[in-house]
Design a protein around this motif. Structure first.
Motif, PDB file in Angstrom:
ATOM      1  N   LEU A  75      -2.843   3.709   6.576  1.00 30.18           N
ATOM      2  CA  LEU A  75      -3.852   2.673   5.967  1.00 30.18           C
ATOM      3  C   LEU A  75      -5.056   3.522   6.306  1.00 30.18           C
ATOM      4  CD1 LEU A  75      -2.310  -0.711   5.974  1.00 30.18           C
ATOM      5  CD2 LEU A  75      -2.443   0.817   3.945  1.00 30.18           C
ATOM      6  N   THR A  76      -5.382   3.670   7.721  1.00 29.57           N
ATOM      7  CA  THR A  76      -6.691   4.243   8.040  1.00 29.57           C
ATOM      8  C   THR A  76      -7.337   5.515   7.349  1.00 29.57           C
ATOM      9  OG1 THR A  76      -6.582   3.329  10.226  1.00 29.57           O
ATOM     10  CG2 THR A  76      -8.110   5.167   9.927  1.00 29.57           C
ATOM     11  N   VAL A  77      -6.020   6.509   7.165  1.00 31.21           N
ATOM     12  CA  VAL A  77      -6.390   7.717   6.535  1.00 31.21           C
ATOM     13  C   VAL A  77      -6.376   7.409   4.969  1.00 31.21           C
ATOM     14  CG1 VAL A  77      -5.316  10.033   5.867  1.00 31.21           C
ATOM     15  CG2 VAL A  77      -5.088   9.062   8.009  1.00 31.21           C
ATOM     16  N   PHE A  78      -5.833   6.434   4.333  1.00 33.62           N
ATOM     17  CA  PHE A  78      -5.964   6.083   2.842  1.00 33.62           C
ATOM     18  C   PHE A  78      -7.252   5.598   2.743  1.00 33.62           C
ATOM     19  CE2 PHE A  78      -5.671   2.472  -0.073  1.00 33.62           C
ATOM     20  CZ  PHE A  78      -5.236   3.144  -1.199  1.00 33.62           C
ATOM     21  N   TYR A  79      -7.830   4.747   3.475  1.00 33.76           N
ATOM     22  CA  TYR A  79      -9.200   4.047   3.151  1.00 33.76           C
ATOM     23  C   TYR A  79     -10.087   5.135   3.538  1.00 33.76           C
ATOM     24  CZ  TYR A  79      -7.241  -0.278   1.712  1.00 33.76           C
ATOM     25  OH  TYR A  79      -6.461  -1.436   0.703  1.00 33.76           O
ATOM     26  N   GLU A  80     -10.040   5.820   4.661  1.00 35.72           N
ATOM     27  CA  GLU A  80     -11.219   6.556   5.153  1.00 35.72           C
ATOM     28  C   GLU A  80     -11.164   8.007   4.549  1.00 35.72           C
ATOM     29  OE1 GLU A  80     -11.382   6.545   9.491  1.00 35.72           O
ATOM     30  OE2 GLU A  80     -12.195   4.641   9.533  1.00 35.72           O
ATOM     31  N   LYS A  81     -10.005   8.483   3.860  1.00 40.91           N
ATOM     32  CA  LYS A  81      -9.988   9.659   3.418  1.00 40.91           C
ATOM     33  C   LYS A  81      -9.543   9.472   1.688  1.00 40.91           C
ATOM     34  CE  LYS A  81      -9.336  12.382   7.560  1.00 40.91           C
ATOM     35  NZ  LYS A  81      -8.744  13.315   8.404  1.00 40.91           N
ATOM     36  N   THR A  82      -8.291   9.816   1.510  1.00 38.28           N
ATOM     37  CA  THR A  82      -7.551   9.622   0.107  1.00 38.28           C
ATOM     38  C   THR A  82      -6.354   9.178   0.472  1.00 38.28           C
ATOM     39  OG1 THR A  82      -7.150  11.805  -0.034  1.00 38.28           O
ATOM     40  CG2 THR A  82      -9.108  11.316  -0.623  1.00 38.28           C
ATOM     41  N   GLY A  83      -5.816   8.730  -0.702  1.00 41.48           N
ATOM     42  CA  GLY A  83      -4.202   8.590  -0.969  1.00 41.48           C
ATOM     43  C   GLY A  83      -3.394   9.777  -0.805  1.00 41.48           C
ATOM     44  N   THR A  84      -3.991  10.782  -1.287  1.00 43.22           N
ATOM     45  CA  THR A  84      -3.309  12.248  -1.140  1.00 43.22           C
ATOM     46  C   THR A  84      -3.277  12.533   0.222  1.00 43.22           C
ATOM     47  OG1 THR A  84      -4.054  12.772  -3.234  1.00 43.22           O
ATOM     48  CG2 THR A  84      -3.395  14.650  -2.047  1.00 43.22           C
ATOM     49  N   GLU A  85      -4.237  12.427   1.047  1.00 43.96           N
ATOM     50  CA  GLU A  85      -4.376  12.603   2.431  1.00 43.96           C
ATOM     51  C   GLU A  85      -3.312  11.959   3.111  1.00 43.96           C
ATOM     52  OE1 GLU A  85      -5.876  15.377   4.339  1.00 43.96           O
ATOM     53  OE2 GLU A  85      -6.120  16.097   2.080  1.00 43.96           O
ATOM     54  N   ALA A  86      -3.218  10.594   2.657  1.00 40.27           N
ATOM     55  CA  ALA A  86      -2.546   9.760   3.477  1.00 40.27           C
ATOM     56  C   ALA A  86      -0.694   9.925   3.408  1.00 40.27           C
ATOM     57  CB  ALA A  86      -2.524   8.285   3.225  1.00 40.27           C
ATOM     58  N   ASP A  87      -0.724  10.486   2.009  1.00 41.60           N
ATOM     59  CA  ASP A  87       0.749  10.858   1.709  1.00 41.60           C
ATOM     60  C   ASP A  87       1.087  12.046   2.425  1.00 41.60           C
ATOM     61  OD1 ASP A  87       1.226   8.469   0.300  1.00 41.60           O
ATOM     62  OD2 ASP A  87       0.596   9.477  -1.639  1.00 41.60           O
ATOM     63  N   LYS A  88       0.072  12.803   2.880  1.00 44.60           N
ATOM     64  CA  LYS A  88       0.524  14.328   3.543  1.00 44.60           C
ATOM     65  C   LYS A  88       1.025  14.045   4.873  1.00 44.60           C
ATOM     66  CE  LYS A  88      -2.700  17.526   0.680  1.00 44.60           C
ATOM     67  NZ  LYS A  88      -3.770  18.145   0.946  1.00 44.60           N
ATOM     68  N   ILE A  89       0.673  12.900   5.334  1.00 45.20           N
ATOM     69  CA  ILE A  89       0.905  12.668   6.917  1.00 45.20           C
ATOM     70  C   ILE A  89       2.419  12.525   6.980  1.00 45.20           C
ATOM     71  CG2 ILE A  89       0.926  10.778   8.625  1.00 45.20           C
ATOM     72  CD1 ILE A  89      -1.812   9.856   7.553  1.00 45.20           C
ATOM     73  N   GLU A  90       2.826  13.204   7.983  1.00 44.31           N
ATOM     74  CA  GLU A  90       4.236  13.052   8.276  1.00 44.31           C
ATOM     75  C   GLU A  90       4.736  11.840   9.036  1.00 44.31           C
ATOM     76  OE1 GLU A  90       6.502  15.121   7.414  1.00 44.31           O
ATOM     77  OE2 GLU A  90       5.417  16.862   6.430  1.00 44.31           O
ATOM     78  N   ILE A  91       4.558  10.778   8.250  1.00 41.77           N
ATOM     79  CA  ILE A  91       4.676   9.483   8.764  1.00 41.77           C
ATOM     80  C   ILE A  91       5.820   9.114   9.556  1.00 41.77           C
ATOM     81  CG2 ILE A  91       5.210   8.168   6.679  1.00 41.77           C
ATOM     82  CD1 ILE A  91       2.436   7.170   9.100  1.00 41.77           C
ATOM     83  N   ALA A  92       7.033   9.748   9.031  1.00 39.20           N
ATOM     84  CA  ALA A  92       8.345   9.322   9.722  1.00 39.20           C
ATOM     85  C   ALA A  92       8.273  10.028  10.875  1.00 39.20           C
ATOM     86  CB  ALA A  92       9.331   9.807   8.785  1.00 39.20           C
ATOM     87  N   ASP A  93       7.718  11.109  11.040  1.00 37.54           N
ATOM     88  CA  ASP A  93       7.521  11.626  12.372  1.00 37.54           C
ATOM     89  C   ASP A  93       6.736  11.092  13.475  1.00 37.54           C
ATOM     90  OD1 ASP A  93       9.253  13.993  11.760  1.00 37.54           O
ATOM     91  OD2 ASP A  93       7.703  15.352  11.243  1.00 37.54           O
ATOM     92  N   PHE A  94       5.539  10.507  12.900  1.00 31.64           N
ATOM     93  CA  PHE A  94       4.672   9.694  13.508  1.00 31.64           C
ATOM     94  C   PHE A  94       5.289   8.300  14.189  1.00 31.64           C
ATOM     95  CE2 PHE A  94       1.153   6.529  14.118  1.00 31.64           C
ATOM     96  CZ  PHE A  94       0.188   7.145  14.668  1.00 31.64           C
ATOM     97  N   PHE A  95       6.018   7.672  13.191  1.00 30.55           N
ATOM     98  CA  PHE A  95       6.853   6.448  13.353  1.00 30.55           C
ATOM     99  C   PHE A  95       7.800   6.846  14.587  1.00 30.55           C
ATOM    100  CE2 PHE A  95      10.291   3.830  12.892  1.00 30.55           C
ATOM    101  CZ  PHE A  95      10.132   2.707  13.186  1.00 30.55           C
ATOM    102  N   GLN A  96       8.418   7.813  14.465  1.00 32.02           N
ATOM    103  CA  GLN A  96       9.394   8.517  15.496  1.00 32.02           C
ATOM    104  C   GLN A  96       8.689   8.697  17.099  1.00 32.02           C
ATOM    105  OE1 GLN A  96      12.099  11.390  14.258  1.00 32.02           O
ATOM    106  NE2 GLN A  96      12.486  12.314  16.370  1.00 32.02           N
ATOM    107  N   ASN A  97       7.705   9.332  16.958  1.00 29.15           N
ATOM    108  CA  ASN A  97       7.091   9.731  18.113  1.00 29.15           C
ATOM    109  C   ASN A  97       6.640   8.383  18.857  1.00 29.15           C
ATOM    110  OD1 ASN A  97       7.300  12.140  17.934  1.00 29.15           O
ATOM    111  ND2 ASN A  97       5.359  12.750  16.890  1.00 29.15           N
ATOM    112  N   LYS A  98       6.150   7.524  18.040  1.00 28.45           N
ATOM    113  CA  LYS A  98       5.684   6.069  18.508  1.00 28.45           C
ATOM    114  C   LYS A  98       6.792   5.330  19.336  1.00 28.45           C
ATOM    115  CE  LYS A  98       1.213   6.441  18.076  1.00 28.45           C
ATOM    116  NZ  LYS A  98       0.242   6.401  19.190  1.00 28.45           N
TER     117      LYS A  98
END
Length: 311
Positions: A75-98
């Motif tokens: 959501l930080t990337v979505f609001y501070e940048k764009t929805g496109t940038e947010a969707d480019k994030i490998e969010i599954a990998d981010f979640f897995q690492n956390k």
């Protein structure tokens, strides 16, 4: 594309200097302390007054931490940048690492002892991915950028109490947004739940009091009129019921009653907690704190500690 101009009121909050607690004579209080006391004063005394902390690792806490951080990052990337940038994030990998990182952290604090199984970890991980993918696919239903601005994630509340300046309320708001069109702030508390909240859970005043108190202290800390603040629980479901007559969403949105009557009740209950547990100097009152014996005792970390609680 021209970058949106952040409203001055948002920038003011983001740049606000936090109150610094003087630990020589001030104690910080959290909603968790308040909630624990209302549930069982004896449990509160054992934990917060006498320092018997039992922070046993939990797969549910692990999951909640990892999912919170993943959603907040997205959501930080979505609001501070764009929805496109947010969707480019490998969010599954981010979640897995956390998820893995938090497990390793709790494993180490648990004397290098495992507290879950590979099967359980896989189940929770898959549930998290299901929630994340749902929010990405349905983002427009819950979050939009037109007229909305991100104030912050984990926005800190640190404020001396009016009734006792030796006590400081401390909390973190999961997500704060500002809607310029209606000139209002929206405070969100992200909850992780197995099946979601039923009516009984939604009517639980102590759960409601969390966001109501955050609303009160956010207003006081940042000098925002109380009627310019709205609150909402954003509840994520790990599991979905099958074979239902209607589709079940991964997300529940619950707006608790937070008007003047409920605000006064939450404040009165909180002030009673303060009066019952601290003196004017911010010291714990020396007295016997009663036990609330119920079926919930089986989940208490002191249930097997007969030396601390013999019921």
């Amino acid at each position: 594309m021209k970058k949106k101009q952040i409203p001055e009121i948002v920038k003011k909050i983001q740049k606000s200097k936090l109150f610094e607690v003087d630990h020589r004579y001030q104690k910080s209080l959290s909603y968790s302390q308040f909630s624990t006391y209302i549930g069982c004063p004896h449990k509160w005394a054992l934990r917060y007054k006498e320092g018997n902390y039992d922070d046993s690792p939990s797969i549910h806490a692990l999951f909640g931490t990892a999912l919170h951080e993943a959603l907040q990052h997205y959501l930080t990337v979505f609001y501070e940048k764009t929805g496109t940038e947010a969707d480019k994030i490998e969010i599954a990998d981010f979640f897995q690492n956390k998820f893995i990182g938090e497990y390793k952290k709790q494993y180490k604090s648990n004397n290098n002892t495992h507290f879950s199984t590979p099967e359980e970890l896989r189940e929770f991980f898959d549930d998290g991915i299901g929630i994340i993918n749902f929010i990405k696919n349905k983002r427009g239903k819950y979050f939009t950028k037109k007229g909305w601005y991100l104030v912050g994630c984990e926005v800190p509340i640190l404020l001396p109490l009016e009734s006792n300046k030796n006590l400081v309320f401390k909390g973190y708001i999961d997500l704060v947004l500002y809607n310029e069109k209606v000139d209002k702030f929206y405070l969100y508390d992200i909850k992780t739940s197995t099946w979601g909240w039923n009516d009984k859970t939604k009517k639980d005043e102590m759960k409601q009091f969390q966001l109501i108190l955050y609303k009160k202290f956010f207003s006081e800390q940042f000098n925002i009129p109380i009627d310019k603040i709205e609150v909402e629980f954003f509840i994520t479901r790990r599991k979905l019921y099958e074979n239902t007559d209607f589709p079940i969403s991964r997300i529940q949105e619950f707006i608790p009653p937070a008007g003047k009557v409920k605000l006064n009740k939450a404040t009165k209950t909180f002030n009673t907690f303060i009066k019952d547990t601290f003196d004017s100097q911010g010291n714990h009152l020396e007295k016997t704190y009663p036990k609330n014996v119920s079926k919930l005792c089986q989940w208490c970390p002191f249930n097997e500690r007969k030396d601390l609680c013999s019921k």
